[in-house]
Design an enzyme around this catalytic site. Structure first.
Site, PDB file in Angstrom:
ATOM      1  N   HIS A  12     -38.032   4.142 -73.974  1.00  0.00           N
ATOM      2  CA  HIS A  12     -39.049   5.017 -73.383  1.00  0.00           C
ATOM      3  C   HIS A  12     -39.068   4.878 -71.860  1.00  0.00           C
ATOM      4  CE1 HIS A  12     -43.118   6.758 -72.729  1.00  0.00           C
ATOM      5  NE2 HIS A  12     -43.251   5.749 -71.886  1.00  0.00           N
ATOM      6  N   GLU A  13     -39.052   3.643 -71.380  1.00  0.00           N
ATOM      7  CA  GLU A  13     -39.092   3.424 -69.931  1.00  0.00           C
ATOM      8  C   GLU A  13     -37.812   3.915 -69.256  1.00  0.00           C
ATOM      9  OE1 GLU A  13     -41.765   2.750 -68.551  1.00  0.00           O
ATOM     10  OE2 GLU A  13     -42.920   2.068 -70.280  1.00  0.00           O
ATOM     11  N   GLU A  59     -45.383  11.418 -70.542  1.00  0.00           N
ATOM     12  CA  GLU A  59     -45.301  10.289 -71.465  1.00  0.00           C
ATOM     13  C   GLU A  59     -44.776  10.745 -72.820  1.00  0.00           C
ATOM     14  OE1 GLU A  59     -45.798   7.009 -71.078  1.00  0.00           O
ATOM     15  OE2 GLU A  59     -46.064   7.372 -68.936  1.00  0.00           O
ATOM     16  N   HIS A 119     -37.972   7.629 -68.742  1.00  0.00           N
ATOM     17  CA  HIS A 119     -38.716   8.038 -67.540  1.00  0.00           C
ATOM     18  C   HIS A 119     -37.785   8.123 -66.331  1.00  0.00           C
ATOM     19  CE1 HIS A 119     -42.876   8.415 -68.663  1.00  0.00           C
ATOM     20  NE2 HIS A 119     -42.964   7.181 -69.159  1.00  0.00           N
TER      21      HIS A 119
END
Length: 253
Positions: free
Chosen positions: A84-85, A149, A88
């Protein structure tokens, strides 16, 4: 950011650091066909901090707090958070958020100038500035941040699927966070006030994405997912855990 945490960073010899590095290496090697993954120089930093947090900067610097390592029950959950990070960074969300924010700042500034030109009263201008700032924060910045997000969750899930991770663990992590919040009796921040979706909504969103992620995982010739489904195991455990205080109260009567 490195300077801020340099005194509390784990060494590369620490087993916790090595655990994170192995997962990042797996995500990189499994997604080297994607633009930006192989070209980015990913650097792992593990910080001794109890907060359940992690982030990946646009330049590939990944920061993971030890609180997250304790909260993630297995490598599958941790892999999803790291994916997920990294998503980003790959999606350039920081630049995108800054661009939108600068546009809104300019738009509101022009509006404020027009208001002051029509009615040149300082108190009115100050009130207008406060109203515009509040509207920008709660009607644009935070909803847009929550959208980013959700997008990072979707792309992060794809990254870990290609790495043959059990993608079902992604929603379990956020369900765990929801239960922890319930047990701690902390008043949760309403979603509309937060830059992130609520734990419950996040888990629901991931559950909707998981079937497609499983298909992607299968197309990569990954081993079959283990039985039972970790979501079913967690739901049963959570139900028992949440009922335990009620049972204890009943037994004491």
């Amino acid at each position: 950011m490195i300077e801020e945490f340099k005194d509390i960073m784990l060494s590369k010899e620490d087993s916790r650091y090595q655990h994170v590095q192995r997962i990042v290496d797996l995500l990189i090697s499994s997604n080297s066909d994607l633009p930006g993954v192989f070209e980015t120089e990913w650097v792992v930093h593990v910080v001794e901090n109890p907060d359940i947090n992690a982030c990946a900067l646009p330049n590939g610097q990944i920061f993971v707090f030890t609180g997250l390592l304790e909260a993630a029950l297995d490598a599958h959950q941790l892999s999803f958070i790291l994916g997920h990070e990294m998503a980003h960074a790959l999606l350039e969300h920081t630049a995108e958020m800054n661009s939108v924010s600068h546009f809104l700042d300019f738009f509101f500034l022009v509006s404020l100038v027009i208001i002051w030109a029509i009615c040149p009263v300082d108190s009115l201008a100050i009130m207008g500035q406060w109203i515009q700032s509040t509207l920008k924060k709660y009607m644009f910045d935070r909803p847009y941040s929550r959208t980013l997000e959700a997008e990072a969750d979707q792309v992060g899930l794809q990254l870990v699927a290609k790495a043959c991770v059990d993608v079902r663990a992604s929603s379990v992590f956020w369900k765990q966070m929801e239960v922890l919040g319930t047990l701690s009796k902390d008043t949760p921040i309403p979603e509309w006030l937060s830059t992130h979706p609520s734990h419950e909504n996040r888990a629901d969103h991931l559950d909707r994405l998981i079937p497609e992620a499983i298909k992607l995982r299968e197309s990569c010739n990954c081993p079959a997912l283990p039985f039972p489904d970790p979501r079913e195991v967690f739901n049963l455990t959570a139900k028992q855990l949440l009922q335990a205080p009620e049972n204890a109260i009943t037994a004491n009567k």
